[in-house]
Write a protein that holds these residues in place. Structure first.
Motif, PDB file in Angstrom:
ATOM      1  N   GLU A  40      -3.547  -7.705  20.637  1.00  0.00           N
ATOM      2  CA  GLU A  40      -2.994  -6.790  19.647  1.00  0.00           C
ATOM      3  C   GLU A  40      -4.021  -5.765  19.179  1.00  0.00           C
ATOM      4  N   LYS A  71       1.475  -5.717  19.416  1.00  0.00           N
ATOM      5  CA  LYS A  71       1.207  -6.075  20.810  1.00  0.00           C
ATOM      6  C   LYS A  71       0.770  -4.838  21.578  1.00  0.00           C
ATOM      7  N   CYS A  72      -0.290  -4.973  22.351  1.00  0.00           N
ATOM      8  CA  CYS A  72      -0.783  -3.880  23.179  1.00  0.00           C
ATOM      9  C   CYS A  72      -0.216  -4.009  24.588  1.00  0.00           C
ATOM     10  N   TYR A  73       0.330  -2.904  25.098  1.00  0.00           N
ATOM     11  CA  TYR A  73       0.875  -2.865  26.447  1.00  0.00           C
ATOM     12  C   TYR A  73      -0.104  -2.156  27.375  1.00  0.00           C
ATOM     13  N   HIS A  74      -0.069  -2.529  28.644  1.00  0.00           N
ATOM     14  CA  HIS A  74      -0.969  -1.914  29.614  1.00  0.00           C
ATOM     15  C   HIS A  74      -0.448  -0.565  30.100  1.00  0.00           C
ATOM     16  N   THR A  75       0.881  -0.379  30.090  1.00  0.00           N
ATOM     17  CA  THR A  75       1.496   0.876  30.525  1.00  0.00           C
ATOM     18  C   THR A  75       2.667   1.209  29.608  1.00  0.00           C
ATOM     19  N   ALA A  96       4.147   5.575  20.654  1.00  0.00           N
ATOM     20  CA  ALA A  96       3.271   4.881  21.609  1.00  0.00           C
ATOM     21  C   ALA A  96       1.973   5.664  21.671  1.00  0.00           C
ATOM     22  N   ILE A 118       2.770   1.696  18.693  1.00  0.00           N
ATOM     23  CA  ILE A 118       2.817   0.813  19.854  1.00  0.00           C
ATOM     24  C   ILE A 118       1.586   1.125  20.708  1.00  0.00           C
ATOM     25  N   VAL A 134      -1.048   1.331  23.718  1.00  0.00           N
ATOM     26  CA  VAL A 134      -1.018   1.309  25.172  1.00  0.00           C
ATOM     27  C   VAL A 134      -2.446   1.498  25.667  1.00  0.00           C
ATOM     28  N   ASP A 186      -6.056  -6.781  26.032  1.00  0.00           N
ATOM     29  CA  ASP A 186      -5.028  -7.818  25.995  1.00  0.00           C
ATOM     30  C   ASP A 186      -4.918  -8.274  24.549  1.00  0.00           C
ATOM     31  N   GLU A 199       5.963  -0.790  30.299  1.00  0.00           N
ATOM     32  CA  GLU A 199       6.101  -2.167  29.798  1.00  0.00           C
ATOM     33  C   GLU A 199       6.734  -2.237  28.416  1.00  0.00           C
ATOM     34  N   ILE A 200       6.781  -1.148  27.696  1.00  0.00           N
ATOM     35  CA  ILE A 200       7.299  -1.156  26.323  1.00  0.00           C
ATOM     36  C   ILE A 200       8.805  -1.406  26.376  1.00  0.00           C
TER      37      ILE A 200
END
Length: 144
Positions: A58, A63-67, A22, A49, A51, A56, A70-71
């Motif tokens: 990729e 896929k990009c997560y905000h935190t 991440a 991954i 973060v 918003d 969330e992964i």
């Protein structure tokens, strides 16, 4: 006790067994160091991954997560591209998701983050570029 990074051999072992990395603070801008380093690691077979709460969609086709929370899958290494003053919070989030390693990029040092990592059984690496260390530590070695 003052902080010491693991030996290069130990770093090699960590990277050889890592799968999911991440990357906190991964930019979607292709000219940024975080993007170039993550792209290089992805090309070496690591699952990146992203973060970043400001993105918003990729980054690098993922896929990009905000935190970190969330992964939806296990994370081996949390690689941090944030200023030092934000790293303790990231270290706690990494501990909360059960990451094995907290890796602060070159130029990033936080004793508080290292202490949090140690309290939760994580390995901390600071002020080192994961791409450079991967090239040096795994020279001639295979991953997995």
């Amino acid at each position: 006790m003052s902080f010491e990074n693991p030996t290069r051999e130990r770093i090699g072992d960590i990277l050889a067994s890592a799968g999911n990395i991440a990357v906190v603070g991964l930019s979607d801008k292709t000219d940024r160091t975080s993007y170039m380093v993550a792209g290089a690691m992805q090309s070496r077979g690591y699952r990146i991954i992203p973060v970043n709460p400001m993105v918003d969609g990729e980054i690098l086709g993922e896929k990009c997560y905000h935190t970190l929370a969330e992964i939806p899958e296990p994370v081996d290494i949390v690689n941090v591209f944030r200023r030092s003053e934000f790293c303790a919070e990231v270290a706690q989030e990494a501990a909360d998701i059960g990451a094995r390693v907290l890796w602060l990029q070159q130029g990033v040092v936080s004793q508080e983050a290292a202490d949090i990592a140690a309290q939760h059984g994580m390995i901390a690496i600071m002020d080192r570029c994961i791409k450079v260390e991967e090239a040096l530590a795994l020279k001639g070695r295979s991953r997995g």
